[in-house]
Scaffold this active site. Structure first.
Site, PDB file in Angstrom:
ATOM      1  N   ASN A  91      -0.935  11.627   5.731  1.00 30.48           N
ATOM      2  CA  ASN A  91      -0.150  11.853   4.515  1.00 30.48           C
ATOM      3  C   ASN A  91      -0.430  10.756   3.486  1.00 30.48           C
ATOM      4  OD1 ASN A  91       2.117  13.425   3.324  1.00 30.48           O
ATOM      5  ND2 ASN A  91       3.296  11.529   3.497  1.00 30.48           N
ATOM      6  N   ASP A 118       7.763  15.809  -6.335  1.00 30.96           N
ATOM      7  CA  ASP A 118       8.727  15.600  -7.414  1.00 30.96           C
ATOM      8  C   ASP A 118       7.921  15.359  -8.686  1.00 30.96           C
ATOM      9  OD1 ASP A 118       7.972  12.918  -6.878  1.00 30.96           O
ATOM     10  OD2 ASP A 118       9.952  12.324  -6.187  1.00 30.96           O
ATOM     11  N   GLU A 157      -0.222   6.727   3.922  1.00 24.47           N
ATOM     12  CA  GLU A 157      -0.678   5.828   2.843  1.00 24.47           C
ATOM     13  C   GLU A 157      -1.640   4.732   3.290  1.00 24.47           C
ATOM     14  OE1 GLU A 157       2.903   4.423   0.921  1.00 24.47           O
ATOM     15  OE2 GLU A 157       3.406   6.403   0.174  1.00 24.47           O
ATOM     16  N   GLU A 159       5.994  15.724  -0.504  1.00 25.54           N
ATOM     17  CA  GLU A 159       7.026  14.910  -1.172  1.00 25.54           C
ATOM     18  C   GLU A 159       7.097  15.228  -2.666  1.00 25.54           C
ATOM     19  OE1 GLU A 159       6.674  10.723  -0.203  1.00 25.54           O
ATOM     20  OE2 GLU A 159       6.038  11.155   1.842  1.00 25.54           O
ATOM     21  N   HIS A 217       3.697  13.165  -5.775  1.00 23.53           N
ATOM     22  CA  HIS A 217       4.702  12.587  -6.684  1.00 23.53           C
ATOM     23  C   HIS A 217       4.082  12.574  -8.079  1.00 23.53           C
ATOM     24  CE1 HIS A 217       7.430  11.358  -3.527  1.00 23.53           C
ATOM     25  NE2 HIS A 217       6.445  10.755  -2.887  1.00 23.53           N
TER      26      HIS A 217
HETATM   27  C1  XIL Z   1      11.048   6.453  -0.201  1.00 20.74           C
HETATM   28  C2  XIL Z   1      12.497   6.876  -0.085  1.00 20.74           C
HETATM   29  O1  XIL Z   1      12.688   8.034  -0.860  1.00 20.74           O
HETATM   30  C3  XIL Z   1      13.416   5.769  -0.534  1.00 20.74           C
HETATM   31  O2  XIL Z   1      14.762   6.082  -0.240  1.00 20.74           O
HETATM   32  C4  XIL Z   1      13.052   4.465   0.158  1.00 20.74           C
HETATM   33  O3  XIL Z   1      13.815   3.419  -0.394  1.00 20.74           O
HETATM   34  C5  XIL Z   1      11.574   4.144  -0.016  1.00 20.74           C
HETATM   35  O4  XIL Z   1      10.817   5.240   0.481  1.00 20.74           O
HETATM   36  N1  XIL Z   1       6.136   7.757  -0.080  1.00 20.74           N
HETATM   37  C6  XIL Z   1       6.681   8.046   1.148  1.00 20.74           C
HETATM   38  C7  XIL Z   1       8.152   8.070   1.312  1.00 20.74           C
HETATM   39  O5  XIL Z   1       5.948   8.404   2.078  1.00 20.74           O
HETATM   40  O6  XIL Z   1       8.569   7.650   2.588  1.00 20.74           O
HETATM   41  C8  XIL Z   1       8.836   7.244   0.261  1.00 20.74           C
HETATM   42  O7  XIL Z   1      10.245   7.435   0.392  1.00 20.74           O
HETATM   43  C9  XIL Z   1       8.352   7.600  -1.124  1.00 20.74           C
HETATM   44  C10 XIL Z   1       6.882   7.356  -1.244  1.00 20.74           C
END
Ligand code: XIL
Length: 299
Positions: A169, A237, A127, A235, A206
């Site tokens: 990422n 969802d 990020e 990631e 996401h």
């Molecule tokens: C999130 C986790 O799912 C949570 O449990 C935590 O509180 C915060 O981080 N991008 C990412 C992940 O790269 O590491 C994040 O994970 C979600 C967004």
């Protein structure tokens, strides 16, 4: 095949999930995780605040719990994340400049060395770009150590674990027309042209609803791949687990030779960081949702 992982393997891909160490003692959770997935990402346990809670004092217990759960089942591990603006330990707060840069590089080196040979791919930097519509770098303490902090992190990771794939990422890098996507693309192209060690790009993906899956997602995947890197969906969802968007995402990955795997960000809806949006493939009782079936048939 009758599981997500086995179906993906038939196509030469993996299908993974994020795992939280604290949930592994829940048998429903660990049963589903061990049955369905063949890649695991520690959800929080390899982050800077957890692995180096005070400077040069490294704690790997929670991460090792997940790694041993995985390795005892022949499941591979994606490491996440070595350098990130978020979930930093408090001791970095007052740091800047070369002090912070060196602390970050030491962290990358120590953690990647500790897990050397056991990680399929590392999210080396997470990020680092902004959502400003101009493709800027995110303003962060790490960015303020100098624009080359990202490549420095990649070089340190390569030295520490030469066999792990090294990924950049990010999120909101799904729509090919977005400035942020283009900015990451340009960075990766630059890294490849100058020999900065990068092997893969992770798209967090996401999605905040069926409509946020972009129709040009496949173009994004194939454009990154054409730079000579693997692409991983890291990631995934989707709000309310929109079944069509899930299936489209999977099909797009399978259409691109170098899209080598998909990870969903948790097992059951109740495990999700977005649990109020029910974005995963299993409900809170561990039942397969319709999105599960749409993914399995897309695979
Ligand atoms: C999130 C986790 O799912 C949570 O449990 C935590 O509180 C915060 O981080 N991008 C990412 C992940 O790269 O590491 C994040 O994970 C979600 C967004």
């Amino acid at each position: 095949a009758s599981t997500l992982g086995a179906s993906a393997a038939e196509h030469g891909r993996y299908f993974g999930t994020a795992i939280a160490a604290g949930r592994l003692s829940n048998s429903q959770y660990s049963t589903i995780a061990g049955r369905e997935f063949n890649m695991i990402t520690p959800e929080n346990e390899m982050k800077w605040d957890t692995t180096e809670p005070s400077q040069n004092n490294f704690q790997y217990g929670n991460a090792e719990q997940i790694v041993s759960f995985a390795s005892s089942r022949g499941i591979r591990v994606r490491g996440h994340a070595l350098a990130w603006h978020a979930q930093q330990p408090g001791w970095t707060n007052g740091m800047s400049g070369s002090t912070l840069r060196n602390a970050m590089l030491n962290h990358v080196t120590q953690v990647a060395t500790h897990f050397r040979g056991r990680i399929y791919s590392w999210d080396v930097v997470n990020e680092a770009f902004a959502d400003d519509g101009r493709g800027s770098r995110r303003d962060s303490n790490l960015q303020r150590t100098g624009n080359d902090w990202i490549e420095a992190a990649f070089r340190a990771a390569r030295s520490a674990d030469p066999n792990a794939k090294l990924c950049y990422n990010d999120y909101n890098t799904d729509n090919w027309n977005d400035a942020k996507t283009q900015a990451v693309y340009n960075m990766v192209r630059d890294f490849k042209s100058r020999g900065v060690p990068i092997d893969c790009v992770g798209l967090q993906s996401h999605f905040t609803g069926g409509s946020s899956y972009p129709s040009n997602y496949r173009t994004t995947l194939s454009s990154f791949a054409a730079l000579g890197v693997d692409v991983q969906i890291t990631e995934l969802d989707i709000t309310n687990a929109n079944a069509t968007a899930y299936a489209n995402t999977v099909r797009d990955c399978y259409a691109v030779a170098r899209c080598n795997g998909i990870t969903v960000w948790g097992v059951r809806d109740s495990d999700s960081w977005r649990s109020n949006e029910s974005p995963l493939l299993f409900d809170g009782n561990g039942n397969k949702k319709s999105a599960y079936n749409s993914v399995l048939s897309a695979l």
